[in-house]
Write an enzyme that holds these catalytic residues in place. Sequence first.
Site, short mmCIF file in Angstrom:
data_model
loop_
_atom_site.label_atom_id
_atom_site.label_comp_id
_atom_site.label_asym_id
_atom_site.label_seq_id
_atom_site.Cartn_x
_atom_site.Cartn_y
_atom_site.Cartn_z
N GLY A 66 -8.49 -74.87 -30.41
CA GLY A 66 -7.12 -74.38 -30.58
C GLY A 66 -6.86 -73.91 -31.99
N GLU A 101 -11.32 -78.58 -42.17
CA GLU A 101 -12.10 -79.32 -41.17
C GLU A 101 -12.94 -80.36 -41.90
OE1 GLU A 101 -12.42 -79.44 -37.64
OE2 GLU A 101 -13.66 -81.10 -38.34
N THR A 149 -14.64 -80.70 -30.92
CA THR A 149 -15.34 -81.48 -29.90
C THR A 149 -16.11 -80.58 -28.96
OG1 THR A 149 -13.61 -83.16 -30.00
CG2 THR A 149 -15.02 -83.18 -28.06
N CYS A 150 -15.48 -79.53 -28.47
CA CYS A 150 -16.11 -78.67 -27.44
C CYS A 150 -17.49 -78.18 -27.89
CB CYS A 150 -15.19 -77.49 -27.14
SG CYS A 150 -15.95 -76.25 -26.09
N CYS A 186 -18.13 -80.02 -24.45
CA CYS A 186 -18.47 -79.07 -23.38
C CYS A 186 -19.84 -78.42 -23.52
CB CYS A 186 -17.43 -77.95 -23.33
SG CYS A 186 -15.74 -78.47 -23.60
N LYS A 222 -22.96 -80.82 -23.71
CA LYS A 222 -22.97 -81.49 -22.40
C LYS A 222 -23.54 -80.57 -21.33
CE LYS A 222 -20.01 -80.80 -19.72
NZ LYS A 222 -18.65 -81.31 -19.77
N TYR A 257 -18.63 -69.15 -35.36
CA TYR A 257 -17.23 -69.52 -35.62
C TYR A 257 -16.87 -69.23 -37.07
CZ TYR A 257 -15.85 -71.76 -31.24
OH TYR A 257 -15.48 -71.99 -29.96
N ALA A 315 -7.93 -83.13 -44.40
CA ALA A 315 -6.59 -82.75 -44.87
C ALA A 315 -5.58 -83.76 -44.35
CB ALA A 315 -6.24 -81.36 -44.38
N TYR A 339 -14.27 -88.23 -16.15
CA TYR A 339 -15.11 -87.05 -16.33
C TYR A 339 -16.40 -87.40 -17.09
CZ TYR A 339 -11.47 -83.34 -15.59
OH TYR A 339 -10.55 -82.48 -15.10
N ILE A 340 -16.20 -88.02 -18.27
CA ILE A 340 -17.35 -88.21 -19.16
C ILE A 340 -18.34 -89.19 -18.55
CG2 ILE A 340 -18.03 -89.05 -21.45
CD1 ILE A 340 -15.47 -87.82 -22.57
N GLU A 400 -20.31 -87.46 -15.69
CA GLU A 400 -21.18 -86.39 -16.21
C GLU A 400 -22.41 -86.99 -16.89
OE1 GLU A 400 -18.62 -83.92 -18.61
OE2 GLU A 400 -17.94 -82.77 -16.87
N ARG A 445 -14.22 -100.07 -13.12
CA ARG A 445 -13.36 -101.22 -12.86
C ARG A 445 -12.52 -101.08 -11.59
NH1 ARG A 445 -8.91 -100.55 -17.77
NH2 ARG A 445 -8.09 -98.53 -17.14
N ARG A 481 -10.24 -91.45 -10.62
CA ARG A 481 -8.82 -91.61 -10.25
C ARG A 481 -8.08 -90.32 -10.56
NH1 ARG A 481 -4.62 -93.80 -13.11
NH2 ARG A 481 -5.95 -94.51 -14.80
N HIS A 520 -22.29 -63.93 3.10
CA HIS A 520 -23.22 -64.76 3.85
C HIS A 520 -24.65 -64.57 3.37
CE1 HIS A 520 -24.44 -67.12 7.26
NE2 HIS A 520 -25.35 -66.20 7.58
N GLU A 539 -18.54 -69.24 1.16
CA GLU A 539 -17.91 -68.58 2.33
C GLU A 539 -17.15 -69.59 3.19
OE1 GLU A 539 -20.52 -66.87 5.37
OE2 GLU A 539 -22.11 -68.24 4.79
P1 NDP Z 1 -10.80 -90.33 -18.52
O1 NDP Z 1 -9.43 -90.73 -18.87
O2 NDP Z 1 -11.04 -89.19 -17.59
O3 NDP Z 1 -11.58 -91.58 -17.93
C1 NDP Z 1 -11.61 -92.83 -18.58
C2 NDP Z 1 -12.23 -93.84 -17.65
O4 NDP Z 1 -12.41 -95.05 -18.33
C3 NDP Z 1 -11.39 -94.12 -16.41
O5 NDP Z 1 -12.24 -94.25 -15.32
C4 NDP Z 1 -10.74 -95.44 -16.77
O6 NDP Z 1 -10.46 -96.24 -15.66
C5 NDP Z 1 -11.82 -96.11 -17.59
N1 NDP Z 1 -11.32 -97.09 -18.52
C6 NDP Z 1 -10.29 -96.99 -19.40
N2 NDP Z 1 -10.15 -98.12 -20.12
C7 NDP Z 1 -11.11 -98.97 -19.68
C8 NDP Z 1 -11.47 -100.29 -20.02
N3 NDP Z 1 -10.82 -100.98 -20.96
N4 NDP Z 1 -12.51 -100.87 -19.37
C9 NDP Z 1 -13.18 -100.17 -18.41
N5 NDP Z 1 -12.87 -98.92 -18.04
C10 NDP Z 1 -11.85 -98.32 -18.67
O7 NDP Z 1 -11.51 -90.10 -19.92
P2 NDP Z 1 -12.84 -89.40 -20.35
O8 NDP Z 1 -13.14 -90.04 -21.65
O9 NDP Z 1 -13.85 -89.40 -19.27
O10 NDP Z 1 -12.38 -87.90 -20.60
C11 NDP Z 1 -11.24 -87.61 -21.40
C12 NDP Z 1 -10.67 -86.28 -21.01
O11 NDP Z 1 -11.49 -85.26 -21.54
C13 NDP Z 1 -10.64 -86.04 -19.52
O12 NDP Z 1 -9.48 -86.55 -18.92
C14 NDP Z 1 -10.71 -84.53 -19.43
O13 NDP Z 1 -9.43 -83.99 -19.48
C15 NDP Z 1 -11.49 -84.16 -20.67
N6 NDP Z 1 -12.88 -83.81 -20.30
C16 NDP Z 1 -13.08 -82.72 -19.53
C17 NDP Z 1 -14.34 -82.36 -19.13
C18 NDP Z 1 -14.53 -81.17 -18.26
O14 NDP Z 1 -13.62 -80.35 -18.17
N7 NDP Z 1 -15.68 -81.04 -17.61
C19 NDP Z 1 -15.51 -83.14 -19.55
C20 NDP Z 1 -15.18 -84.29 -20.34
C21 NDP Z 1 -13.91 -84.60 -20.70
P3 NDP Z 1 -9.10 -96.10 -14.78
O15 NDP Z 1 -9.30 -94.91 -13.90
O16 NDP Z 1 -9.05 -97.38 -14.03
O17 NDP Z 1 -7.99 -95.93 -15.76
#
Ligand code: NDP
Length: 458
Positions: free
Chosen positions: A16, A35, A42-43, A48, A51, A99, A115, A177-178, A181, A198, A204, A435, A440
């Site tokens: 951004g 910076e 991060t990206c 991204c 990864k 960049y 900064a 996500y992370i 992945e 958990r 979720r 096809h 499709e």
């Molecule tokens: P997320 O918020 O997606 O996931 C965090 C996970 O950690 C959830 O499953 C959560 O569980 C769990 N968690 C949180 N606290 C605890 C704890 N104390 N003990 C055990 N488990 C816990 O975060 P990420 O770090 O994976 O990613 C951050 C954001 O970055 C994403 O939401 C996304 O927007 C972005 N991202 C996008 C990507 C893409 O576009 N491909 C790739 C990577 C990141 P619960 O569900 O129960 O809360």
Amino acid sequence: MAEYDFDLFIIGAGSGGVRAARRAGAHGKRVGIAEESRIGGTCVNRGCIPKKLYVYASHFAEEAEDAEGFGWTVLDASFDWPKLVGAKKTEIARLNGIYDRMLDEAGVSYIEGRAVLAGPHGVEVAGRSLGAETILINTGARASRPEIPGARHAITSDDAFDLAAFPERIAIVGGGYIAVEFAGIFNGLGAATTLFYRGEMILRGFDDDVRTTLCEEMGKKGIDVRLKTNLVRIEKKADGLHATTTNGDVMVFDQILMATGRSPNTDGLGLGEAGVELAPDGAIVVDPYSRSTVESVYAVGDCTNRLPLTPIAIHEAQCLFETLYKDNPTRPEYRDVPSCVFSQPAIGTVGLTETEAREALGAVDVYRSKFRPLKHTLSGRDEVTLTKLVVDAGTGRVVGAHMVGAEAGEIIQGLAIAVKAGLTKAQFDATMGIHPTSAEEFVLMGEKVTDAGAGAAQ
Ligand code: NDP
């Protein structure tokens, strides 16, 4: 009006910040950007891009296995972790250079260093006090770790790319996500991979069919997915990291990766002192135009915790440029944002999940197809692809499109245009398929599902 050193000063050269700097600089504004780490944020450096490169790397073992069904014999395939890390470093350095050049070409002053804000128009960086008419915060987010005994022995995704040695046994904690992945990456590269989540079901917030399908597929690929299980303690011993689970099991790993969420990177930036309000999670509170509670200070990207995705940070910066310098106040738009989880298989998604659609619209039609992709008829791999459409029963409009399968991100990017444009199921049906493809299916789904809404995951 006071004469400042800069028209715009940006703290943080992530996606951004760089976009805002380039547009404003090219528009003739005097722009500075600071910076403390590496340009690109991060990206480019820890997200991204590396990864996705590692996801590519991790696919080759399966490709070699699949090739046999097509008549190939692949001999002595082996994987060299330091070679991958080195190749990744070279590519990221190349991107950093691009960049850097882009900022230079836009006439932006790049300052290395941390900064901090010093009042509504002041910034302190690299021993200098600078003034700016407008300040933009783009400091991103950082990985957060649960406070369990021994959490310091765990790594985060920041560390995972550059590990000195490949972990033969790795645990991933989290179900977002992370987590999914990296579970796919390390499993594909040959590590014995265990994922602890958990809750009842990973991912979720995603569509329930998507969640359960991915979880099953991860299991088939050999990832040990342990639901309703968390870690309570980590101890470092001679033979590795001993992780104690909520079930009382003790398992030993070479690395434990905490993928338990990210927090806005706003500590120690002088924000509170300057009057910039922070939300309880540390996110910078902004109005719909990205303005903070201080009139001259704006924020975009993950430090505002709106939707932490690279294209969103870039979109917010682009809107801010229109608002500040083109006399065209523009609010970022967050409806129907597509995204891809680069899990294995991948997830592509846009619009509402079935559950969200039922809550928002009441009557919803659901179309779902689960099939074995053509490639795996010969490879013999037991992998299914899921395609799903969620339709507003009242208007016929497609309000959600979801997929689990190869190239899901590439496919959903195209479909996102149709969903965003508000096209109807009849218009999808009137479109010819290509096809034979998996995509499709999205124009061939004739039968509504009758078990819709059943068995929703938690
Ligand atoms: P997320 O918020 O997606 O996931 C965090 C996970 O950690 C959830 O499953 C959560 O569980 C769990 N968690 C949180 N606290 C605890 C704890 N104390 N003990 C055990 N488990 C816990 O975060 P990420 O770090 O994976 O990613 C951050 C954001 O970055 C994403 O939401 C996304 O927007 C972005 N991202 C996008 C990507 C893409 O576009 N491909 C790739 C990577 C990141 P619960 O569900 O129960 O809360």
